[in-house]
Design a protein around this motif. Sequence first.
Motif, PDB file in Angstrom:
ATOM      1  N   GLN A  90       0.864  -1.162   0.000  1.00 58.53           N
ATOM      2  CA  GLN A  90       0.000   0.000   0.000  1.00 58.53           C
ATOM      3  C   GLN A  90       0.910   1.223   0.000  1.00 58.53           C
ATOM      4  O   GLN A  90       1.802   1.339   0.853  1.00 58.53           O
ATOM      5  CB  GLN A  90      -0.899  -0.014   1.231  1.00 58.53           C
ATOM      6  CG  GLN A  90      -1.995   0.990   1.214  1.00 58.53           C
ATOM      7  CD  GLN A  90      -3.032   0.687   2.279  1.00 58.53           C
ATOM      8  OE1 GLN A  90      -3.061  -0.377   2.882  1.00 58.53           O
ATOM      9  NE2 GLN A  90      -3.893   1.641   2.518  1.00 58.53           N
TER      10      GLN A  90
ATOM     11  N   ASP B 110      -3.483  -4.384  -2.331  1.00 56.73           N
ATOM     12  CA  ASP B 110      -2.840  -5.050  -3.463  1.00 56.73           C
ATOM     13  C   ASP B 110      -1.711  -5.961  -2.987  1.00 56.73           C
ATOM     14  O   ASP B 110      -1.227  -5.826  -1.856  1.00 56.73           O
ATOM     15  CB  ASP B 110      -2.248  -4.007  -4.420  1.00 56.73           C
ATOM     16  CG  ASP B 110      -3.304  -3.098  -4.998  1.00 56.73           C
ATOM     17  OD1 ASP B 110      -4.088  -3.574  -5.835  1.00 56.73           O
ATOM     18  OD2 ASP B 110      -3.350  -1.914  -4.605  1.00 56.73           O
TER      19      ASP B 110
ATOM     20  N   CYS C  61       2.075  -7.750  -4.493  1.00 56.47           N
ATOM     21  CA  CYS C  61       3.109  -7.721  -5.507  1.00 56.47           C
ATOM     22  C   CYS C  61       3.916  -9.004  -5.402  1.00 56.47           C
ATOM     23  O   CYS C  61       4.248  -9.453  -4.306  1.00 56.47           O
ATOM     24  CB  CYS C  61       4.021  -6.522  -5.292  1.00 56.47           C
ATOM     25  SG  CYS C  61       5.254  -6.350  -6.577  1.00 56.47           S
TER      26      CYS C  61
ATOM     27  N   ALA D 246       1.426  -7.736 -10.153  1.00 52.51           N
ATOM     28  CA  ALA D 246       0.690  -7.144  -9.040  1.00 52.51           C
ATOM     29  C   ALA D 246      -0.771  -7.514  -9.255  1.00 52.51           C
ATOM     30  O   ALA D 246      -1.229  -7.626 -10.392  1.00 52.51           O
ATOM     31  CB  ALA D 246       0.869  -5.637  -9.015  1.00 52.51           C
ATOM     32  N   PHE D 247      -1.462  -7.745  -8.161  1.00 55.46           N
ATOM     33  CA  PHE D 247      -2.892  -8.033  -8.279  1.00 55.46           C
ATOM     34  C   PHE D 247      -3.644  -7.436  -7.099  1.00 55.46           C
ATOM     35  O   PHE D 247      -3.090  -7.269  -6.010  1.00 55.46           O
ATOM     36  CB  PHE D 247      -3.169  -9.538  -8.427  1.00 55.46           C
ATOM     37  CG  PHE D 247      -2.739 -10.403  -7.271  1.00 55.46           C
ATOM     38  CD1 PHE D 247      -3.603 -10.676  -6.216  1.00 55.46           C
ATOM     39  CD2 PHE D 247      -1.468 -10.973  -7.249  1.00 55.46           C
ATOM     40  CE1 PHE D 247      -3.217 -11.495  -5.166  1.00 55.46           C
ATOM     41  CE2 PHE D 247      -1.070 -11.789  -6.209  1.00 55.46           C
ATOM     42  CZ  PHE D 247      -1.947 -12.055  -5.156  1.00 55.46           C
ATOM     43  N   THR D 248      -4.878  -7.078  -7.348  1.00 58.33           N
ATOM     44  CA  THR D 248      -5.745  -6.521  -6.321  1.00 58.33           C
ATOM     45  C   THR D 248      -6.183  -7.633  -5.385  1.00 58.33           C
ATOM     46  O   THR D 248      -6.460  -8.749  -5.824  1.00 58.33           O
ATOM     47  CB  THR D 248      -6.971  -5.847  -6.967  1.00 58.33           C
ATOM     48  OG1 THR D 248      -6.495  -4.815  -7.836  1.00 58.33           O
ATOM     49  CG2 THR D 248      -7.897  -5.253  -5.929  1.00 58.33           C
ATOM     50  N   ASN D 249      -6.247  -7.320  -4.124  1.00 62.86           N
ATOM     51  CA  ASN D 249      -6.676  -8.286  -3.121  1.00 62.86           C
ATOM     52  C   ASN D 249      -8.075  -8.792  -3.452  1.00 62.86           C
ATOM     53  O   ASN D 249      -9.023  -8.016  -3.475  1.00 62.86           O
ATOM     54  CB  ASN D 249      -6.653  -7.624  -1.735  1.00 62.86           C
ATOM     55  CG  ASN D 249      -6.978  -8.580  -0.615  1.00 62.86           C
ATOM     56  OD1 ASN D 249      -7.389  -9.714  -0.831  1.00 62.86           O
ATOM     57  ND2 ASN D 249      -6.799  -8.120   0.597  1.00 62.86           N
TER      58      ASN D 249
ATOM     59  N   THR E 254     -11.691  -8.773  -0.339  1.00 65.39           N
ATOM     60  CA  THR E 254     -12.082  -7.488   0.223  1.00 65.39           C
ATOM     61  C   THR E 254     -13.121  -7.601   1.331  1.00 65.39           C
ATOM     62  O   THR E 254     -13.256  -6.706   2.144  1.00 65.39           O
ATOM     63  CB  THR E 254     -12.632  -6.562  -0.878  1.00 65.39           C
ATOM     64  OG1 THR E 254     -13.704  -7.236  -1.529  1.00 65.39           O
ATOM     65  CG2 THR E 254     -11.548  -6.214  -1.884  1.00 65.39           C
TER      66      THR E 254
END
Length: 154
Positions: free
Chosen positions: A8, A21, A23, A35-38, A41
């Motif tokens: 972050q 996110d 990495c 990299a990918f979004t969590n 959520t």
Amino acid sequence: MKIAFPFQKDMVANHFCKAGDFCCWDLDDSQNHIAFTNPSTNDDCAGHQLIVERLVDFGVSTVLVRQIGQRMLSRLLDKSISVWQLKGPLAAQDLAQYQQHWEQVATALTEVSQGRESVKFAQKHSCSDGCGAKQTCAEHEHHHGCGHCHCSHH
């Protein structure tokens, strides 16, 4: 060596599963990173499992964390991913210099008990003894919808 960390604002995030996110870097080939979004959520189990699957798919061998819960730590250790807890804040760009010496900035987590207990998980899996007091119920699984048992073994 392929590493992963939650991030972050260009820093390793404070909590593994609550990061925005992730990495993944191949420290042997700086061009190979993702990299990918969590996907977790909502703090849900399915999203947590997706995090692990993505790390395994990329071939991650080491994860760096600031804080991690026992359940996620268990999932990572079960996949033979080493987990290192950073001793303090660290910028993502500074990670590569420690790749052979994580012990300088982190502590190896090798036991599930080294992770943080999940308060939410404990609340979801507690029992009521009939008088309103809650106790942990490890003697059986809950198969009814309310998440509490009124079992006779208390």
